[in-house]
Scaffold this active site. Structure first.
Site, PDB file in Angstrom:
ATOM      1  N   GLU A 129      -4.810   2.351  -0.767  1.00 25.00           N
ATOM      2  CA  GLU A 129      -5.503   1.135  -0.354  1.00 25.00           C
ATOM      3  C   GLU A 129      -6.389   0.704  -1.525  1.00 25.00           C
ATOM      4  O   GLU A 129      -7.125   1.510  -2.078  1.00 25.00           O
ATOM      5  CB  GLU A 129      -6.351   1.385   0.895  1.00 25.00           C
ATOM      6  CG  GLU A 129      -5.582   1.936   2.086  1.00 25.00           C
ATOM      7  CD  GLU A 129      -4.530   0.983   2.633  1.00 25.00           C
ATOM      8  OE1 GLU A 129      -4.484  -0.189   2.188  1.00 25.00           O
ATOM      9  OE2 GLU A 129      -3.738   1.401   3.493  1.00 25.00           O
ATOM     10  N   GLU A 146      -3.134  -6.713   3.936  1.00 26.37           N
ATOM     11  CA  GLU A 146      -3.451  -5.353   3.508  1.00 26.37           C
ATOM     12  C   GLU A 146      -4.960  -5.114   3.603  1.00 26.37           C
ATOM     13  O   GLU A 146      -5.752  -6.055   3.744  1.00 26.37           O
ATOM     14  CB  GLU A 146      -3.023  -5.130   2.049  1.00 26.37           C
ATOM     15  CG  GLU A 146      -1.529  -5.131   1.794  1.00 26.37           C
ATOM     16  CD  GLU A 146      -0.864  -3.782   2.046  1.00 26.37           C
ATOM     17  OE1 GLU A 146      -1.523  -2.887   2.605  1.00 26.37           O
ATOM     18  OE2 GLU A 146       0.320  -3.643   1.667  1.00 26.37           O
ATOM     19  N   HIS A 158       0.819  -1.216   0.000  1.00 26.39           N
ATOM     20  CA  HIS A 158       0.000   0.000   0.000  1.00 26.39           C
ATOM     21  C   HIS A 158       0.854   1.268   0.000  1.00 26.39           C
ATOM     22  O   HIS A 158       0.330   2.368  -0.162  1.00 26.39           O
ATOM     23  CB  HIS A 158      -1.000   0.002   1.163  1.00 26.39           C
ATOM     24  CG  HIS A 158      -0.405   0.196   2.522  1.00 26.39           C
ATOM     25  ND1 HIS A 158      -1.174   0.509   3.620  1.00 26.39           N
ATOM     26  CD2 HIS A 158       0.879   0.137   2.979  1.00 26.39           C
ATOM     27  CE1 HIS A 158      -0.404   0.623   4.682  1.00 26.39           C
ATOM     28  NE2 HIS A 158       0.841   0.397   4.315  1.00 26.39           N
TER      29      HIS A 158
END
Length: 366
Positions: free
Chosen positions: A332, A302, A271
């Protein structure tokens, strides 16, 4: 004309609508106070004071133990009022006196005398760091100015990258690394309780960007048969403590070479990078692991935006985390965005397991 004016009047907000809109606007404007109040609570170690006081403390107890200046007692009361209404601490009336107690959230702030087994106070400092917050006030310039668009918001605000700041500022680097260790310990504790099967049947694992080896240490303790390696920048691994005899630390560049292992672990790493860089990293990961039928895979921890808890707070946190990551030009990703980079890197399949609230485990197969 009269009819048009009447229609416009009907479209105007009622008094109640106007008031509610104003409240919501101001509530957004004051949202930063939640972070600054939390920051103050961590600095003052209020959670530790309450814990050492038997789990409950009066305002006078807090004042006595946090080094409060005598003129600031009423100000501390106001701070605690915000911290209780936002759920960091709890308060109850005992014989006419406010008694403050810990909540599940403030228990995560315990960090003294080994009591904070799930301590996240340093990670909270990383996320609410003024250096990061100030960077977000540069987003307009980053969006619109030619020179700024080639930099990160952090660079626009501070004149260097986030990673340069961490490397050159010992105090900032210490807090950042401590925060990563805390987050890894909590995440791995959950994973090893809820999804330990992802590590079954493997003999070697390399944690790429694994910092001081907190995640690797948790895995090596739970699975003594797994030989764990941590790859990170030389100056980071040089400071890593000797946490486990079955962990090897290697200083290197993840964009150049990743040592061979059955499994590559990437925790909260991708990310930080845009798609092209992620593809480069993942291609090197694919070269480092064996075929799928031989146990080869990449484990990614993540956020997968839109996947996980359906409750509003985790869903909102995913989106807030996404905008937060803009300060280093990070992102993200939604599932389709992850799928795109997996396929481009040459992987054939993946599996998402949402066991970490706002974050997920992604197993990616060659």
């Amino acid at each position: 004309m009269a009819q048009r004016v009447q229609e416009e009047d009907e479209q105007m907000m009622s008094t109640d609508d106007l008031i509610q809109a104003q409240i919501k606007l101001y509530h957004h404007c004051f949202a930063f106070i939640k972070s600054t109040a939390l920051w103050a609570a961590i600095d003052l170690r209020i959670a530790d004071v309450i814990h050492r006081n038997g789990g409950a403390a009066t305002l006078s107890d807090l004042a006595l133990n946090v080094g409060l200046h005598p003129t600031k007692l009423s100000h501390l009361r106001r701070l605690m009022r915000v911290l209780t209404v936002t759920g960091i601490f709890a308060v109850e009336d005992r014989n006419g006196e406010a008694m403050y107690t810990l909540t599940r959230v403030s228990r995560l702030l315990l960090n003294s005398d080994g009591e904070g087994t799930h301590a996240l106070s340093q990670m909270a400092r990383v996320l609410a760091n003024p250096l990061a917050v100030i960077s977000h006030f540069s987003i307009h310039e980053w969006f619109t100015t030619e020179k700024a668009t080639t930099m990160t918001p952090f660079e626009v605000a501070h004149g260097c990258t986030r990673w340069e700041m961490i490397a050159n500022d010992a105090k900032d680097g210490s807090v950042f690394n401590a925060g990563m260790v805390e987050d890894s310990r909590v995440a791995m504790d959950i994973i090893l309780k809820e999804s330990c099967g992802i590590f079954q049947g493997i003999s070697s694992l390399i944690d790429v960007g694994g910092g001081h080896g907190a995640a690797a240490a948790a895995i090596a303790t739970a699975f003594p048969n797994i030989k764990c390696t941590v790859l990170d920048l030389p100056h980071i691994v040089a400071e890593a403590p000797a946490t486990h005899s079955n962990i090897q630390f290697i200083g290197g560049d993840l964009f150049k070479f990743i040592p061979a292992a059955d499994v590559v672990l990437l925790k909260c790493l991708l990310h930080c990078w845009q798609d092209d860089d992620c593809v480069k990293i993942l291609r090197l990961c694919k070269e480092a692991i064996p075929a799928r039928d031989a146990g080869g895979k990449v484990i990614i921890i993540e956020v997968v935006v839109g996947i996980g808890s359906e409750e509003i707070v985790p869903k909102e946190m995913q989106l807030l985390f996404d905008v937060f990551m803009m300060y280093i030009d990070g992102i993200e990703r939604e599932e389709y965005e992850w799928k795109k980079i997996f396929l481009e890197a040459g992987f054939s399949d993946y599996k998402i397991t949402p066991v970490l609230g706002a974050r997920s485990i992604i197993e990616v197969y060659p």
